[in-house]
Design an enzyme around this catalytic site. Structure first.
Site, PDB file in Angstrom:
ATOM      1  N   ARG A 225      -9.609  14.987   9.385  1.00 35.85           N
ATOM      2  CA  ARG A 225      -9.574  13.679  10.082  1.00 35.85           C
ATOM      3  C   ARG A 225      -8.128  13.422  10.514  1.00 35.85           C
ATOM      4  O   ARG A 225      -7.204  13.590   9.715  1.00 35.85           O
ATOM      5  CB  ARG A 225     -10.049  12.581   9.136  1.00 35.85           C
ATOM      6  CG  ARG A 225     -10.018  11.178   9.671  1.00 35.85           C
ATOM      7  CD  ARG A 225     -10.642  10.178   8.703  1.00 35.85           C
ATOM      8  NE  ARG A 225      -9.839  10.053   7.473  1.00 35.85           N
ATOM      9  CZ  ARG A 225     -10.135   9.180   6.507  1.00 35.85           C
ATOM     10  NH1 ARG A 225     -11.199   8.399   6.592  1.00 35.85           N
ATOM     11  NH2 ARG A 225      -9.355   9.112   5.431  1.00 35.85           N
TER      12      ARG A 225
ATOM     13  N   LYS B 100       2.248  -3.432   6.766  1.00 39.10           N
ATOM     14  CA  LYS B 100       2.690  -3.422   5.357  1.00 39.10           C
ATOM     15  C   LYS B 100       4.187  -3.113   5.288  1.00 39.10           C
ATOM     16  O   LYS B 100       4.939  -3.760   4.560  1.00 39.10           O
ATOM     17  CB  LYS B 100       1.905  -2.375   4.550  1.00 39.10           C
ATOM     18  CG  LYS B 100       0.418  -2.629   4.446  1.00 39.10           C
ATOM     19  CD  LYS B 100       0.104  -3.923   3.711  1.00 39.10           C
ATOM     20  CE  LYS B 100      -1.387  -4.070   3.470  1.00 39.10           C
ATOM     21  NZ  LYS B 100      -1.745  -5.363   2.842  1.00 39.10           N
TER      22      LYS B 100
ATOM     23  N   SER C 173       0.831  -1.205   0.000  1.00 38.59           N
ATOM     24  CA  SER C 173       0.000   0.000   0.000  1.00 38.59           C
ATOM     25  C   SER C 173       0.862   1.250   0.000  1.00 38.59           C
ATOM     26  O   SER C 173       1.957   1.266   0.551  1.00 38.59           O
ATOM     27  CB  SER C 173      -0.873   0.000   1.264  1.00 38.59           C
ATOM     28  OG  SER C 173      -1.439   1.285   1.476  1.00 38.59           O
TER      29      SER C 173
ATOM     30  N   LEU D 141     -13.861   7.054   1.371  1.00 36.38           N
ATOM     31  CA  LEU D 141     -14.701   8.045   0.694  1.00 36.38           C
ATOM     32  C   LEU D 141     -15.709   7.441  -0.265  1.00 36.38           C
ATOM     33  O   LEU D 141     -16.917   7.718  -0.164  1.00 36.38           O
ATOM     34  CB  LEU D 141     -13.815   9.046  -0.066  1.00 36.38           C
ATOM     35  CG  LEU D 141     -14.568  10.173  -0.789  1.00 36.38           C
ATOM     36  CD1 LEU D 141     -15.344  11.046   0.193  1.00 36.38           C
ATOM     37  CD2 LEU D 141     -13.601  11.023  -1.602  1.00 36.38           C
TER      38      LEU D 141
ATOM     39  N   TYR E 149      -1.978  -0.850  11.025  1.00 39.13           N
ATOM     40  CA  TYR E 149      -2.279  -1.494   9.722  1.00 39.13           C
ATOM     41  C   TYR E 149      -1.151  -1.177   8.737  1.00 39.13           C
ATOM     42  O   TYR E 149      -0.559  -2.073   8.150  1.00 39.13           O
ATOM     43  CB  TYR E 149      -3.617  -1.018   9.158  1.00 39.13           C
ATOM     44  CG  TYR E 149      -3.668  -1.162   7.655  1.00 39.13           C
ATOM     45  CD1 TYR E 149      -3.435  -0.067   6.820  1.00 39.13           C
ATOM     46  CD2 TYR E 149      -3.875  -2.401   7.075  1.00 39.13           C
ATOM     47  CE1 TYR E 149      -3.426  -0.205   5.446  1.00 39.13           C
ATOM     48  CE2 TYR E 149      -3.874  -2.550   5.700  1.00 39.13           C
ATOM     49  CZ  TYR E 149      -3.636  -1.450   4.885  1.00 39.13           C
ATOM     50  OH  TYR E 149      -3.612  -1.586   3.531  1.00 39.13           O
TER      51      TYR E 149
HETATM   52  C1  WQD Z   1      -9.698   9.628   0.898  1.00 33.87           C
HETATM   53  C2  WQD Z   1      -9.923  11.129   1.038  1.00 33.87           C
HETATM   54  C3  WQD Z   1     -10.178  11.855   3.314  1.00 33.87           C
HETATM   55  C4  WQD Z   1     -13.965   9.708   3.950  1.00 33.87           C
HETATM   56  C5  WQD Z   1      -7.185   4.652   2.871  1.00 33.87           C
HETATM   57  C6  WQD Z   1      -6.265   3.900   3.758  1.00 33.87           C
HETATM   58  C7  WQD Z   1      -5.070   3.452   2.970  1.00 33.87           C
HETATM   59  C8  WQD Z   1      -5.514   2.688   1.748  1.00 33.87           C
HETATM   60  C9  WQD Z   1      -6.516   3.461   0.922  1.00 33.87           C
HETATM   61  C10 WQD Z   1      -5.317   0.340   2.132  1.00 33.87           C
HETATM   62  C11 WQD Z   1      -9.139  11.742   2.200  1.00 33.87           C
HETATM   63  C12 WQD Z   1     -11.464  12.075   2.518  1.00 33.87           C
HETATM   64  C13 WQD Z   1     -12.799  10.210   3.400  1.00 33.87           C
HETATM   65  C14 WQD Z   1     -15.029  10.588   4.261  1.00 33.87           C
HETATM   66  C15 WQD Z   1     -13.706  12.426   3.453  1.00 33.87           C
HETATM   67  N1  WQD Z   1      -6.070   1.443   2.130  1.00 33.87           N
HETATM   68  N2  WQD Z   1     -12.681  11.542   3.155  1.00 33.87           N
HETATM   69  N3  WQD Z   1     -14.864  11.931   4.006  1.00 33.87           N
HETATM   70  O1  WQD Z   1      -7.394   7.644   3.849  1.00 33.87           O
HETATM   71  O2  WQD Z   1      -6.572   8.060   1.451  1.00 33.87           O
HETATM   72  O3  WQD Z   1      -6.539   5.778   2.372  1.00 33.87           O
HETATM   73  O4  WQD Z   1      -7.594   3.835   1.799  1.00 33.87           O
HETATM   74  O5  WQD Z   1      -4.178   0.220   1.822  1.00 33.87           O
HETATM   75  O6  WQD Z   1      -4.286   2.619   3.810  1.00 33.87           O
HETATM   76  O7  WQD Z   1      -5.836   4.790   4.753  1.00 33.87           O
HETATM   77  O8  WQD Z   1      -8.721   6.835   1.834  1.00 33.87           O
HETATM   78  O9  WQD Z   1     -11.088   7.003   1.218  1.00 33.87           O
HETATM   79  O10 WQD Z   1     -10.463   7.106   3.678  1.00 33.87           O
HETATM   80  O11 WQD Z   1      -9.940   9.042   2.177  1.00 33.87           O
HETATM   81  O12 WQD Z   1     -13.589  13.651   3.239  1.00 33.87           O
HETATM   82  O13 WQD Z   1     -16.128  10.207   4.776  1.00 33.87           O
HETATM   83  O14 WQD Z   1     -11.293  11.366   1.309  1.00 33.87           O
HETATM   84  O15 WQD Z   1      -9.919  12.941   4.183  1.00 33.87           O
HETATM   85  O16 WQD Z   1      -8.734  13.054   1.816  1.00 33.87           O
HETATM   86  P1  WQD Z   1      -7.269   7.189   2.433  1.00 33.87           P
HETATM   87  P2  WQD Z   1     -10.131   7.448   2.266  1.00 33.87           P
END
Ligand code: WQD
Length: 339
Positions: free
Chosen positions: A292, A153, A124, A200, A149
């Site tokens: 967050r 990795k 990742s 997201l 987590y």
């Molecule tokens: C994406 C963007 C949030 C939810 C995660 C894991 C990472 C990998 C991929 C496994 C960010 C914003 C999110 C919401 C929002 N997984 N957001 N409202 O954090 O980039 O990565 O998934 O390997 O390890 O951490 O993905 O989809 O949570 O967030 O505004 O309800 O969307 O701040 O900018 P992230 P995400």
């Protein structure tokens, strides 16, 4: 070529099994159904016409693993099985370290005992931690991750590197995924996490079908064009095919190789919402909320190495992924409510 896919009934694993079968590989799945459903096996068969061999086992169970390796004679392993919820890992670090590391150790012991030499690891972009600069290349520094987590990795990549230095005839691919999204165009495979999604796109999907009222946008004061977080969202079908290309690369005996699998393009939260509305015709309400904890402002891949050495090139864009993810979410909701 017979490939063991651990976690093969999960979100990325199931799409990878479809791509492997479509490209002529024999697929065997081990999955303990902790975060997946056995019905996905039927759906893989519906899509491809082939029903992979399936063992409902925990990859940590070394004795069961030995029985399977003795019987199946694998040529390669793709290792997806593992816990992957960032927030949960902060609350339950021991569960994450034990499961993710022990399952890897069991596989590596079987590789040694049964002379399997090819291993693809589901890593990742989280191993890069808070990037010094973007786009991230495979030479960007690996940092201690922002969660247990992510740390698993980092540790597994290190373990594979050290073991690769001993087993000179092994071929190991570390695939660093950015943000996998979307679903299979059939509407049969996709991501449907239980409860309130952390990520997201699954969250937007549930807003789109009316299960949640609006999207909470975590911060609009980041140093990015529109102030919201920027990520590299890769269609899961493109990501799946990246594993086919990685296996083909391993057949050239490269030793240990590392590839970013992303689109090379950063997309902000507000741009995702706009793309989703354009792709689906569904209005997505949102509200700006505080940042967050643990989020980084920007994170997207340099794809130069994967393109050059694997011939990896994404076919789908963010709107394709939004459309396919929405179609899957609608179909899955209907299936679950018509039982
Ligand atoms: C994406 C963007 C949030 C939810 C995660 C894991 C990472 C990998 C991929 C496994 C960010 C914003 C999110 C919401 C929002 N997984 N957001 N409202 O954090 O980039 O990565 O998934 O390997 O390890 O951490 O993905 O989809 O949570 O967030 O505004 O309800 O969307 O701040 O900018 P992230 P995400």
């Amino acid at each position: 070529m017979k490939v063991l896919v651990t976690g093969g009934l999960g979100f990325i694993g199931s799409h990878t099994c479809v791509s492997l079968i479509e490209n002529g590989f024999d697929v065997v799945i081990i999955d303990n159904l902790y975060n997946s459903k056995e019905v996905v096996l039927d759906r893989i068969e519906t899509i491809t016409g082939v029903r992979p061999t399936f063992y409902k086992k925990d990859v940590q169970d070394l004795e069961s693993l030995r029985e399977i390796f003795k019987k199946e004679h694998f040529d390669a392993i793709i290792h997806f099985a593992g816990y992957k919820a960032v927030g949960e890992s902060v609350k339950k670090p021991l569960m994450y370290y034990e499961n993710n590391l022990e399952s890897t150790f069991a596989l590596l012991k079987c590789m040694e005992e049964f002379d399997v030499k090819n291993f693809v690891f589901s890593s990742s972009a989280t191993v890069y931690g808070l990037p010094d600069k973007v786009p991230l290349t495979e030479d960007s520094p690996v940092k201690s991750a922002t969660s247990p987590y992510g740390e698993t990795k980092v540790m597994i990549e290190r373990i594979l590197t050290d073991i690769g230095n001993v087993h000179k005839d092994w071929n190991i691919a570390l695939l660093r995924y950015f943000n996998p999204i979307g679903a299979h165009k059939s509407g049969l495979l996709g991501e449907d996490p239980n409860g309130i999604p952390n990520n997201l796109l699954p969250y937007i999907n549930k807003v789109a079908i009316g299960l949640l009222p609006k999207v909470n946008v975590f911060g609009n004061d980041y140093p990015t064009p529109d102030g919201t977080g920027v990520r590299d969202y890769i269609h899961v079908v493109d990501l799946a095919y990246g594993h086919v290309l990685a296996l083909k690369k391993l057949s050239t005996n490269p030793g240990l190789v590392i590839y970013n699998l992303g689109t090379g393009k950063g997309t902000s939260v507000l741009e995702v919402i706009k793309a989703y509305e354009k792709a689906t015709g569904v209005k997505i309400n949102y509200v700006i909320c505080p940042r967050r904890d643990g989020d980084v402002p920007e994170n997207y891949a340099s794809t130069t190495k994967a393109e050059k050495e694997l011939g990896f090139k994404c076919k789908y864009n963010i709107e394709d992924a939004c459309r396919d993810g929405y179609n899957f979410q609608k179909a899955e909701f209907e299936r679950q409510n018509n039982k």
